[in-house]
Design an enzyme around this catalytic site. Structure first.
Site, PDB file in Angstrom:
ATOM      1  N   ARG A  23      -3.206 -10.180   5.306  1.00  0.00           N
ATOM      2  CA  ARG A  23      -3.672 -10.276   3.916  1.00  0.00           C
ATOM      3  C   ARG A  23      -2.590  -9.715   3.008  1.00  0.00           C
ATOM      4  NH1 ARG A  23      -6.232  -7.094   0.150  1.00  0.00           N
ATOM      5  NH2 ARG A  23      -7.847  -8.084  -1.119  1.00  0.00           N
TER       6      ARG A  23
ATOM      7  N   LYS B  12       0.813  -1.223   0.000  1.00  0.00           N
ATOM      8  CA  LYS B  12       0.000   0.000   0.000  1.00  0.00           C
ATOM      9  C   LYS B  12       0.843   1.268   0.000  1.00  0.00           C
ATOM     10  CE  LYS B  12      -4.346  -2.018   1.360  1.00  0.00           C
ATOM     11  NZ  LYS B  12      -5.294  -2.360   2.428  1.00  0.00           N
TER      12      LYS B  12
HETATM   13  N1  HH2 Z   1      -7.394  -4.047   1.213  1.00  0.00           N
HETATM   14  C1  HH2 Z   1      -7.801  -4.139  -0.067  1.00  0.00           C
HETATM   15  C2  HH2 Z   1      -8.891  -4.933  -0.417  1.00  0.00           C
HETATM   16  N2  HH2 Z   1      -9.550  -5.666   0.503  1.00  0.00           N
HETATM   17  N3  HH2 Z   1      -9.796  -6.366   2.744  1.00  0.00           N
HETATM   18  C3  HH2 Z   1      -9.411  -6.298   4.036  1.00  0.00           C
HETATM   19  N4  HH2 Z   1     -10.068  -7.010   4.965  1.00  0.00           N
HETATM   20  N5  HH2 Z   1      -8.353  -5.518   4.434  1.00  0.00           N
HETATM   21  C4  HH2 Z   1      -7.657  -4.750   3.553  1.00  0.00           C
HETATM   22  O1  HH2 Z   1      -6.715  -4.020   3.981  1.00  0.00           O
HETATM   23  C5  HH2 Z   1      -8.047  -4.786   2.176  1.00  0.00           C
HETATM   24  C6  HH2 Z   1      -9.145  -5.619   1.803  1.00  0.00           C
HETATM   25  C7  HH2 Z   1      -7.078  -3.356  -1.120  1.00  0.00           C
HETATM   26  O2  HH2 Z   1      -6.038  -4.101  -1.655  1.00  0.00           O
HETATM   27  P1  HH2 Z   1      -6.116  -4.943  -3.019  1.00  0.00           P
HETATM   28  O3  HH2 Z   1      -7.138  -6.024  -2.958  1.00  0.00           O
HETATM   29  O4  HH2 Z   1      -4.751  -5.415  -3.339  1.00  0.00           O
HETATM   30  O5  HH2 Z   1      -6.502  -3.856  -4.097  1.00  0.00           O
HETATM   31  P2  HH2 Z   1      -7.826  -3.516  -4.903  1.00  0.00           P
HETATM   32  O6  HH2 Z   1      -8.875  -3.052  -3.935  1.00  0.00           O
HETATM   33  O7  HH2 Z   1      -7.391  -2.418  -5.855  1.00  0.00           O
HETATM   34  O8  HH2 Z   1      -8.263  -4.761  -5.618  1.00  0.00           O
END
Ligand code: HH2
Length: 286
Positions: A264, A230
């Site tokens: 995660r 992030k």
């Molecule tokens: N961060 C993202 C998505 N889902 N769920 C939880 N529980 N905690 C988090 O910190 C979290 C999450 C964002 O990351 P990512 O899935 O890599 O990106 P995107 O939302 O662009 O798919």
């Protein structure tokens, strides 16, 4: 606010009780064309299964499948499109990989279909606030649930990152979401809390949440953190999205030492090695 239950040593999902006696790694399988880090990498079910098998081999404990990017500016897919992305992948992961599957969604309809397809956990970044049918969907399936803190929507959240005391306010707001989940009939043992790193938080606020994570742990539920690649890690290290895996592992270790149970991440091997060392340190008695 109801009294916090004692910290659960395990996490109840729709299919099992997952022991949290060591750091548990949640591998990210984004089935999206526009995620900020792994966009387009796992769109076909066979690619997702290959990635998941590699994650399992590297020490992942749970697979989190998401069909909607929650980064600011991402286009929200239709329900039909979100279902089209995630359901075939979840079916195959549940059948072929043998790890618990979580669905990262804010929509009850997607959660219901995903649970029927073999998922056992709902990871809702809106903490059941976006879709009024979500709490009932989780409760009636007996699913595990991750309640993540955020404010507003992905497009408005940055402007809502105004706190007098970010840690106290995130704890208070998360406790309120937890109370709503309990009122909806979701058992305490099914609930995991997440401070929502990067969601309505500026870089320094994310660092403060990690530094004082014990305040979130004190709410009495297992805590999941999602620092992976992030922006706040880029702010500290100066690195771009693809160069943040060491920083991610460092953030996971810091969170582990402050009581987090679930992590995660995109880079499972890096996080597993770092967290194995953290757990060895936490378990050392001599
Ligand atoms: N961060 C993202 C998505 N889902 N769920 C939880 N529980 N905690 C988090 O910190 C979290 C999450 C964002 O990351 P990512 O899935 O890599 O990106 P995107 O939302 O662009 O798919």
């Amino acid at each position: 606010m109801t009294a916090a239950p004692p910290a659960a040593p395990s996490w109840r999902t729709a299919r099992r009780s997952l022991a949290l006696d060591r750091a548990r790694i949640v591998g990210i399988i984004n089935v999206t064309p526009d995620s900020f880090s792994d966009a387009g990498a796992h769109l076909a079910p066979r690619d997702a299964v290959a990635a998941a098998l590699a994650m399992r081999e590297a020490g992942a404990d749970i697979l989190d499948v998401g069909g909607e990017s929650t980064r600011p500016g991402a286009v929200t897919p239709s329900v039909t499109e979100e279902l089209r992305r995630v359901i075939p992948v979840i079916e195959q992961l549940a059948a072929d990989v043998g790890l618990p599957v979580s669905v990262d969604t804010r929509r009850a309809e997607v959660a219901v279909r995903a649970l029927a397809a073999g998922a056992e956990i709902v990871n809702d970044v809106s903490a059941l606030a976006k879709d009024p049918a979500m709490a009932e969907a989780v409760a009636s399936a007996g699913a595990g649930v991750v309640l993540m803190h955020m404010r507003g929507e992905p497009d408005t959240m940055d402007a809502l990152a105004t706190y007098d005391d970010v840690v106290a306010e995130v704890a208070l707001e998360l406790a309120a979401r937890r109370d709503r989940a309990l009122e909806a009939g979701i058992p305490a043992e099914a609930i995991v809390l997440d401070p929502g790193l990067g969601f309505a938080k500026h870089p320094a606020q994310n660092l403060a949440l990690l530094n004082r994570l014990q305040r979130i742990v004190a709410l009495g539920h297992p805590v999941l953190v999602g620092p992976s690649r992030k922006r706040f890690l880029g702010a500290v290290t100066g690195r771009g999205v693809d160069g943040r895996d060491a920083a991610t592992a460092a953030a996971c270790v810091a969170a582990r030492l402050r009581g987090a149970s679930l992590f995660r991440v995109h880079d499972v091997p890096g996080a597993r090695e770092a967290l194995t060392v953290a757990d060895a340190i936490l378990g050392a008695q001599a």
